[in-house]
Design an enzyme around this catalytic site. Sequence first.
Site, mmCIF file in Angstrom:
data_model
loop_
_atom_site.group_PDB
_atom_site.id
_atom_site.type_symbol
_atom_site.label_atom_id
_atom_site.label_comp_id
_atom_site.label_asym_id
_atom_site.label_seq_id
_atom_site.Cartn_x
_atom_site.Cartn_y
_atom_site.Cartn_z
ATOM 1 C CG ASP A 149 -2.145 0.943 0.980
ATOM 2 O OD1 ASP A 149 -2.560 1.086 -0.180
ATOM 3 O OD2 ASP A 149 -2.630 1.541 1.961
ATOM 4 C CG ASP A 150 4.973 1.849 0.639
ATOM 5 O OD1 ASP A 150 4.310 2.190 1.626
ATOM 6 O OD2 ASP A 150 6.108 1.338 0.718
ATOM 7 N N GLY A 203 4.158 -5.747 -3.119
ATOM 8 C CA GLY A 203 4.791 -5.241 -1.913
ATOM 9 C C GLY A 203 4.652 -6.185 -0.738
ATOM 10 C CG ASN A 256 3.078 7.841 -3.028
ATOM 11 O OD1 ASN A 256 2.719 8.926 -3.502
ATOM 12 N ND2 ASN A 256 2.320 6.758 -3.106
ATOM 13 C CB SER A 310 16.601 -43.126 2.987
ATOM 14 O OG SER A 310 16.077 -44.361 2.601
#
Length: 608
Positions: free
Chosen positions: A14-15, A92, A144, A519
């Site tokens: 939300d930048d 983001g 911003n 294994s």
Amino acid sequence: MNGLLKFITCGSVDDGKSTLIGHMLYDAKLLFTDQARALELDSRVGSREGKIDYSLLLDGLMAEREQGITIDAAYRYFTTEKRSFIVADTPGHEEYTRNMAVGASFADLAVILVDASQGILTQTRRHARICALMGIRHFVFAVNKMDLVRYEQGIYRKIEKEIKKLAVDLDLGHVHVIPVCATEGDNVTLKSSHMPWYEKETLLGYLETVDTAELEEEEGFVLPIQRVCRPNHTFRGFQGQIESGKIHTGDTVTALPSREKALVQSILVTDREAEEAGSGQAVTLTLDREIDVSRGCILVKDTDLIVSSMFTATILWMDDQKLTQGKNFLIKIGTRLIPASVMDIKYRMDINTGEHLAANHLYKNEIAVCDIAAADEMVYDTFQRHKGIGSFILIDRVTNMTSACGVVEHSLRRSENIVWQKLDITREIRAGRMGQKPLTLWFTGLSGSGKSALANELEKRLNIAGKYTMLLDGDNIRMGLNKNLGFEPEDRIENIRRIAEVARLMNDAGLIVLTAFISPFASDRQNAREIIGKENFIEIYVSTSLEECERRDVKGLYRKAREGKIPNFTGISSAYEVPERPEIVIDTSRQSLGESAELVLKALEKQM
């Protein structure tokens, strides 16, 4: 017009990354009429009360629009009067850091957004580190949402000071800081009347004029071979994209790793002959003589690359599953794809401080320095000298998922100083004297499934038949060779690796080796298969059910595991990955031990 600029936008959630690029495209009138109209209509039901929501131009997925976040990288191509651009709008959210890293791998410049009301965040630092890791040297920090802090110069200067400190800490190279308001368009394409104190160019103005060309070109000519073209018996061309440098007809090139030399006879760019070709071009070269060149090899001139199997690298771990030391992968570096393992996690980096922290595991989105070993010699270089062959990805061998990306820091010297000693008495000679084919019979299954008992019974029958054998049992090996290993995932991985190496040596001695180990991990069994050799490895899955194994509970281990006294116990608190395509499957609950051994012997007839 300046050259093409490839850049990404990144930062925290939300930048305003999508809004910034969307507003840039809208203000610069770089949209078709129907796109602009659709944006205006979509915005009526958006999150801005009917105002234009510029992020909708890039957030194309329904989930992105519903959540108001970017999930996948969105690529856009646009052109102004001064320059052409390709922009990747990247996520983001920390969950989608892998998508951001993919976008960074193609870019020349990064636009990192910082929310003026919050300042530098952890995800901002992570993205800056990843961009630097990917070789980006030009950064624009767009501060911003200046409208939320009333366009105050003091707040901007404080953030600018933090950014400059971050640039020094991460050695970011060229850094430019611009205050913007993406929703209103301040300093995006036009100068802001709200910030008269900022006198430099707008974001678009800077992007149109910035020169991202590196002052120093990468050394020499480097061509990783992607394909050998043989349309007929008279033509043999070596195809690939030139990573650096130029090549001319008549030049002498060296093929790595063989180090054979030859003259360039002709250069084809698409279907046309050329006298020369340069960095970035896809070419086909023909040579004046036959030399050993195949996919994964590299042709070079005027430079010396590294040929070794071990190196130290910085990696970004991107898998949901944690990374443990010793885990096996496929590594792709240049055009070569071979098995490799992460031998050691030297340290991980603290995203905020850059501090080096001790680590035995890596979790999603962590950055660390590791030692990596490949199954064979590779041709590569450090990332600082040659980006194209100094970067790589690690691929999960079971899921084929890209688990990590990384860059080579330096070669491990011991890998360059150790040379395999050829012996006159070979495996074939030893096996011939014994009159048998060396094999490794790899028994795998849950504790209590009957692996050891079956392997022991089978060895007795092989000895009666005159075969020379050696049985390696899990508990016995842990009392000696592997007594320093526990049962954590990284210890289990190393346990199986050591056993595979021992089995290979015993096969070299001409012996038939039987191993009885749980294994539990498919990737480790696959690694053992490749260490020993696919033609000598026979996987025998003892498929006895968990219920039956727990009913038997010969050593009382299941009871202790259920009581919480034994952590990491396979089948209870640790997973067992069932083999997908074993050569032999046997369930010891369906027949007697002798009958089970006879069934295995019968299945082995063709191999022996």
